[in-house]
Design an enzyme around this catalytic site. Sequence first.
Site, mmCIF file in Angstrom:
data_model
loop_
_atom_site.group_PDB
_atom_site.id
_atom_site.type_symbol
_atom_site.label_atom_id
_atom_site.label_comp_id
_atom_site.label_asym_id
_atom_site.label_seq_id
_atom_site.Cartn_x
_atom_site.Cartn_y
_atom_site.Cartn_z
ATOM 1 N N CYS A 1 -6.742 -4.004 1.964
ATOM 2 C CA CYS A 1 -6.144 -4.718 3.099
ATOM 3 C C CYS A 1 -6.809 -4.371 4.426
ATOM 4 O O CYS A 1 -6.747 -5.152 5.380
ATOM 5 C CB CYS A 1 -4.652 -4.452 3.177
ATOM 6 S SG CYS A 1 -4.225 -2.708 3.373
ATOM 7 N N GLU B 1 3.977 -4.311 5.223
ATOM 8 C CA GLU B 1 2.579 -3.882 5.289
ATOM 9 C C GLU B 1 1.737 -5.025 4.758
ATOM 10 O O GLU B 1 1.593 -5.204 3.544
ATOM 11 C CB GLU B 1 2.380 -2.603 4.459
ATOM 12 C CG GLU B 1 3.167 -1.407 4.970
ATOM 13 C CD GLU B 1 2.732 -0.971 6.360
ATOM 14 O OE1 GLU B 1 1.590 -1.278 6.756
ATOM 15 O OE2 GLU B 1 3.524 -0.310 7.054
#
Length: 490
Positions: free
Chosen positions: A245, A211
């Site tokens: 993110c 991720e």
Amino acid sequence: MSQEQLPQVVLRARKAFQTGRSKTPAYRIQQLKNLQRFITEKQKDITHALKKDLHKSENGTQLYEILGLEGEINLAISKLSQWMAPRPVTKNLLTISDVVYIQPEPLGVVLIIGAWNYPITVTLQPLVGAIAAGNAVVVKPSEVSAHTAKVLELLPLYLDSEMYPVVTGGVPETQELLKQRFDHIFYTGSSVVGKVVMEAAARHLTPVTLELGGKSPCFIDGDCDLRVACRRITWGKFVNCGQTCISPDYILCEPSIQDKVVEEIRKCIKEFYTDDPKTFIDYGRIINQRHFKRVMALIEGSTVAIGGENDESQCYIAPTVLRDVSADSKVMQEEIFGPVLPIIPVKGVNEAIQFIREREKPLALYVFSYSNKVIKQMISETSSGALVANDCLVHYSISDLPFGGVGNSGMGRYHGKYTFDQLSHLRSCLLKKLGMEFVNGMRYPPHTAEKLRWARLLLCRQVNLGRVRHLAQVAAFALLAAFVVQRFWR
């Protein structure tokens, strides 16, 4: 815990897994409930730690770290029996009398390497799915958010300490862990470290979930409610001081609306964070001075339209907007991961799409427009981990949407059942009886044209058995089998 002890920690977790105690739903549910109890009982410790690490407020911690995690735990507990159950599949005529299904089973020992920006949720959400799937897990919190890592050290007091050890420390400890053999590695962080993790995993042929992140674009169409769009973008960009993110990394818009975009964002910053964000309880800080200096260096050479104020002693950077940014500027060379929002003028949606396609595939892509045509064009002509129209970040909150990247922004997915499946082996099972051997006549040599015609019929015709039609189909199969016997076994 010393580096020399880490191989024994992994070995102990593997031995605990091999006892088979995590195979039962009761065990998994109890561990998930224990995890929920950890979150509840240590909530003050978590809040204080995040205040020290990232200047998160108590309510902000609840909103962005705790609520979604609690929802994941509750979902896993309520759906566990369904997720664990054998999954029927469509059969062909040749296997109509066989038992055919998919059986989820645990992978084994999973390594979860957490991130520092949301150190509770991005570390423990994968753990929820790993526990639900029946795995043992070695948890490695990020050492950068040091105070939160200390709280996570308490996890083994609540969970099965052999099955779910926590390893703290820095780069040497992580490197030593990566030398060990795991059955899956789940890493959240930067693309640079993601490559290191993947290289280490390759030595043991260990699958990985990465991720990562990247520069998530945000296109604002001229046909758009700029007030609403900028309100949502401002929230998405500056929450957690830009250290998210999936935050909008930069804006693409036509030059004719750039001034309006700047003014609307200015109004929103004042509304959300007051005239002095530095003193406002819900405005965060950069994690440390190294990242502070990195973000400040990215601003160099660009025109500051809003903000720019900073205080290195507090790792404070004001909400900042840059205007008339060019593609080759410093701020466009890497993911910003801070409260700096560049605006890049483009002539329209076609140029925006070209700009996006010339770069690495982002973790998220945002488009603001009244036009369904524009939104559909953005969907069909770009690639990203996720696409959200007319909002930011909110896709992360939906457990039924897989969360993950593509290309440079990551691989694999999680959230809800997707975490369970990602950290399970979906085992194919076919159970055939030793009787009815006559049905197999067509597959044995010699391979004649007539056998091939029958094989094509039986193999290529899919059958989805329903309860109501089951007897009728079995009867039809019996007649077909009788015919086959006459043709091939007389």
